[in-house]
Design an enzyme around this catalytic site. Structure first.
Site, PDB file in Angstrom:
ATOM      1  N   SER A 357      12.400 -28.191 -41.300  1.00  0.00           N
ATOM      2  CA  SER A 357      12.024 -28.693 -39.954  1.00  0.00           C
ATOM      3  C   SER A 357      13.466 -28.785 -38.933  1.00  0.00           C
ATOM      4  O   SER A 357      13.872 -27.617 -38.713  1.00  0.00           O
ATOM      5  CB  SER A 357      11.522 -30.169 -40.336  1.00  0.00           C
ATOM      6  OG  SER A 357      10.825 -30.392 -39.030  1.00  0.00           O
ATOM      7  N   ASP A 476       1.100 -24.796 -41.896  1.00  0.00           N
ATOM      8  CA  ASP A 476       1.924 -25.853 -41.251  1.00  0.00           C
ATOM      9  C   ASP A 476       1.738 -25.894 -39.634  1.00  0.00           C
ATOM     10  O   ASP A 476       1.859 -24.975 -38.796  1.00  0.00           O
ATOM     11  CB  ASP A 476       3.560 -25.292 -41.097  1.00  0.00           C
ATOM     12  CG  ASP A 476       4.479 -26.693 -40.786  1.00  0.00           C
ATOM     13  OD1 ASP A 476       3.989 -27.144 -39.981  1.00  0.00           O
ATOM     14  OD2 ASP A 476       5.692 -26.196 -41.077  1.00  0.00           O
ATOM     15  N   HIS A 507       3.988 -28.638 -43.619  1.00  0.00           N
ATOM     16  CA  HIS A 507       5.250 -28.726 -43.378  1.00  0.00           C
ATOM     17  C   HIS A 507       5.769 -29.420 -44.378  1.00  0.00           C
ATOM     18  O   HIS A 507       6.293 -30.635 -44.686  1.00  0.00           O
ATOM     19  CB  HIS A 507       5.517 -30.088 -42.145  1.00  0.00           C
ATOM     20  CG  HIS A 507       6.827 -29.878 -41.255  1.00  0.00           C
ATOM     21  ND1 HIS A 507       7.035 -28.670 -40.627  1.00  0.00           N
ATOM     22  CD2 HIS A 507       7.461 -30.876 -40.866  1.00  0.00           C
ATOM     23  CE1 HIS A 507       8.365 -28.879 -40.154  1.00  0.00           C
ATOM     24  NE2 HIS A 507       8.459 -30.228 -40.393  1.00  0.00           N
TER      25      HIS A 507
END
Length: 786
Positions: A357, A476, A507
């Site tokens: 991320s 995602d 994610h």
């Protein structure tokens, strides 16, 4: 991750780790079988204890291993060895498999083929292969042994040990050095006239305190100093759209620089102990194997100076400066007084980066600088352009489950030095920066600008000098897949080794999935890149690996991920609701967008709304147009980025259009997130941290699944980077790409194209209704099919 190895090399490696005894040549076949089996049982610390445990293992449905050895066998059949091997790997006879048919279990779990062993040489190599085989808990057997203490015998030797090209956990995890230093930045983001001090937390093997130099795995984590919870203050999205031509193209303004002093000859040991914890499992795994783990949030982080400026060049510079300290090119101090310098004299100068991320995003940012010492990145779920995270095609678009978040709010989340009560300088500068971010991010129009251009790392991809691994979830909807797709199109053309992994998650991390030995692959990779050992890592797996959406244990090996993996297929929506490859659409259809009013009344989550919406529930039908294909006769895989052309008119002077592709058909699909099979069952080393085995599994039957989608501002009909005036009733031709995909529609499935406006989880949710009329003659869908 298993590297093909000669029997001679295997014997050499087994001797080096004291698994194969020095006197093996003088032992009989049965004696050697007893010793090697016992050596797997690391929890038994004496030969007597090991021998006593042999009776716990069955050779067949009538005989235990101890009894079998009493007959001093000179060979062992494939079935007998398979039974012993499966039990050593953690499988339970009579529960996981039958003692009368162990070979079927081996085939089911894709274990190496078992065969009759008739010589000591064959037996030795069979055990070498077994130690490199994944156990029931998802780790190779050698790692299972490590968790039981096998490698404590090497603690204190102060050297790396390799086995099958990978580093072994021979470093003393009970004495890890945990320290904090303060790197001085050239930036002065808080405006106090001094270079910002950046706190850096280091976890490194105690063996690096002496002569051993170790490489560093650096995780640039803005969250490391703590997270300020501000979800309740996210921006309001329940508002009408704004005329985009009011856009003023906000500019990026650089912060002042304060040149730091060059490093001197002084090197004082760190004086502050680290209280923060490692936040990334792969780092912990590799720390036990000799790789230092380094964390820093850089500007704006707890106990440090500076202001968080999300996605800015300053953010990149400050995170890069940590690597400059690791390679000896930047000053760091033992504490905030700036009196005593401390060096990373323990570091070999080879640095790799890890993280998911925001942590993966900063890898891309830093890699584009070409900073010395950065040898490789393993970037997971990373943003490659901040516009593609918070905006799309002229619209404000939220990441999944983050409605109302934006650059300013994320900066606040990460401004953990606000918790340092005495840091009044940071607080004042932070408030000013928040006002600047709020204005420059321009939530009113959603347009691209110089502000966003300065936050597009892809435009600096030519600066990348390190090897590259990208990892991303095809589902995602936080960091949407075009972030990895578009940086991949750049990186694959560079003269660096590059690989791509695409899993079925949202994610999410993939290092502990059942279906792929990702952690072992990364061990192999970092040994090659940071220890500079030629272990065949570059040739060990394909360029691109993609997890199947129908069978989680199937991975597709591809040469690339792009449109040209498939053949173009043109679909046209028709007035009777079909998505046709043979008939062109004619006529016009109208839907009425209800904004967020009905969604608010329903009182459901954005996730529940999306499922109801794509499944075709009647209460949402008025707010969209749906076009369904015929059932597919054969499995069909969609690849790359679908493209839509829509001729549309709105009855207002503003408008937003959304398009979704949906897989229709009631059947079982994979879980949205991996199922955890056993929590904490994968120890990284002896009495150390652990991970949990998990995988996507078939879930209860559902009616539909989102494949991909996209959104566009009607006022960008002429130019994606320049809005135009829109008249009520004016037909405009929109052409835009959807998020990239790799998705297999099974036989019997239908493909559904949905044209709508308000996406409750991502777009603004207008307070008023709006009619949209679609001219089917000017509307089409272009897909790429394998």
């Amino acid at each position: 991750a298993y590297v093909e190895t000669s029997p001679e090399k295997a014997t050499e490696e087994l001797l080096a780790i004291n698994f194969l005894p020095e006197n093996y040549s003088s032992l009989s076949f049965s004696e050697l079988l007893a010793v090697l089996t016992g050596n797997v049982l690391a929890e038994a610390t004496t030969r007597q204890a090991k021998d006593a445990k042999l009776a716990e293992f069955a050779v067949d449905d009538q005989t235990d291993l101890a009894a079998f050895l009493l007959d001093t066998p000179t060979a062992i059949t494939a079935s007998q060895f398979a039974n012993v091997a499966l039990q050593l790997l953690g499988y339970h006879p009579n529960y996981d498999y039958s003692l009368t048919d162990p070979l079927t279990c081996g085939e089911k779990h894709a274990l190496p083929a078992f065969k009759d062993l008739t010589s000591k040489e064959e037996l030795i190599f069979a055990f070498y292969r077994l130690l490199n085989t994944r156990s029931k808990n998802g780790q190779i057997l050698l790692d299972v042994m490590a968790g039981k203490g096998y490698f404590t015998q090497f603690w204190g030797e102060g050297k790396f040990m390799l086995f099958n090209g990978k580093s072994l956990p021979v470093f003393d995890t009970s004495q890890v050095i945990r320290e904090v230093v303060y790197v001085q930045s050239d930036l002065d983001t808080d405006g106090d006239g001094k270079g910002d001090l950046l706190p850096v937390t280091v976890f490194r093997p105690v063996e690096s305190q002496d002569q051993l130099k170790v490489p560093a795995l650096y995780t640039a984590s803005p969250y490391f100093g703590g997270i300020i919870d501000n979800v309740k203050t996210n921006h309001n999205v329940d508002e009408n759209l704004t005329d985009a031509t009011t856009w003023t193209n906000p500019k990026y303004v650089a912060k002042p620089l304060v040149k730091s002093p060059a490093p001197s000859g002084q090197d004082v040991p760190a004086t502050e102990l680290a209280t923060g914890q490692s936040s990334y499992g792969l780092n912990e795994y590799l720390l036990a194997r000799g790789f230092a783990s380094v964390f820093s949030g850089a500007i704006g982080n707890r106990h440090g100076d500076g202001i968080r400026i999300t996605g800015s060049p300053e953010e990149t510079i400050s995170q890069k400066e940590v690597i400059e300290w690791l390679t000896g090119d930047r000053v760091a101090y033992t504490d905030r007084t700036r009196r005593f310098e401390t060096k990373a004299s323990w570091c070999s100068g080879n640095v790799g980066m890890t993280g998911r991320s925001y942590l993966g995003t900063l890898q891309i940012a830093i890699a584009t600088t070409g900073v010395k010492g950065l040898k490789t990145v393993v970037s997971e779920a990373a943003i490659s352009s901040w516009y593609d995270y918070y905006r799309e095609h002229g619209l404000v678009i939220a990441p999944s489950e983050c409605q109302g978040e934006d650059m300013d709010k994320l900066a606040e989340v990460c401004q953990s030095n606000l918790w340092d009560g005495g840091n009044f300088t940071a607080k004042k500068a932070y408030e000013a920066e928040q006002a600047e971010l709020l204005a420059a991010q321009d939530r009113a129009t959603g347009q691209y600008s110089d502000f966003w251009e300065s936050r597009n790392y892809r435009h600096h991809a030519d600066g990348i000098k390190c090897s590259w691994i990208s990892v991303h979830g095809l589902n995602d909807w936080n960091v949407k897949p075009k972030n990895v797709y578009k940086i991949w199109q750049k990186v694959k053309q560079l003269p660096v080794e590059s690989h791509l992994f695409l899993h079925q998650g949202p994610h999410y991390n993939m290092n502990n999935l059942v279906s792929i030995d990702f952690t072992d692959l990364m061990n192999l990779w970092f040994v090659h890149e940071l220890l500079e050992v030629e272990n065949g890592a570059y040739e060990q797996w394909p360029k691109v690996m993609i997890q199947d959406n129908l069978e989680a244990d199937k991975w597709h090996a591809e040469s690339d991920w792009a449109n040209d993996l498939g053949q173009a297929s043109l679909y046209s929506p028709t007035a009777d609701g079909y998505l046709s490859t043979v008939e062109n659409g004619t006529g016009q259809l109208t839907f009425t967008d209800l904004g967020g009013t009905e969604f608010k009344k329903a009182g459901i989550s954005e996730t529940d709304w999306e499922y109801q919406f794509i499944s075709g529930e009647k209460k949402w039908a008025k707010a969209s147009l749906r076009f369904e294909s015929e059932e597919f006769l054969h499995p069909t895989t969609l690849v790359g980025r679908p493209k839509v052309q829509v001729r549309v008119a709105a009855n207002k002077t503003v408008g937003q259009l959304s398009v979704a592709l949906v897989d229709l058909g009631t059947r079982q699909r994979l879980t949205a997130t991996p199922k955890i099979f056993a929590r904490g069952n994968q120890p990284f080393a002896y009495r150390f941290e652990a991970d949990s085995l998990q995988e996507f599994v078939p879930d209860k039957a559902t009616k539909a699944k989102l494949i991909t989608k996209a959104h566009m501002n009607l006022q960008n009909y002429q130019d994606m980077k320049q809005p135009s005036k829109l008249e009520a009733g004016q037909f405009v031709d929109l052409e835009f790409e959807l998020q990239p995909t790799y998705y297999t529609l099974p036989a019997g499935a239908k493909l559904c194209l949905i044209i709508y406006s308000t996406d409750q989880g991502m777009t603004k949710r207008p307070l008023e209704t709006e009619d949209y009329t679609v001219d089917l003659a000017g509307t089409a869908l272009l897909l790429y099919r394998k």
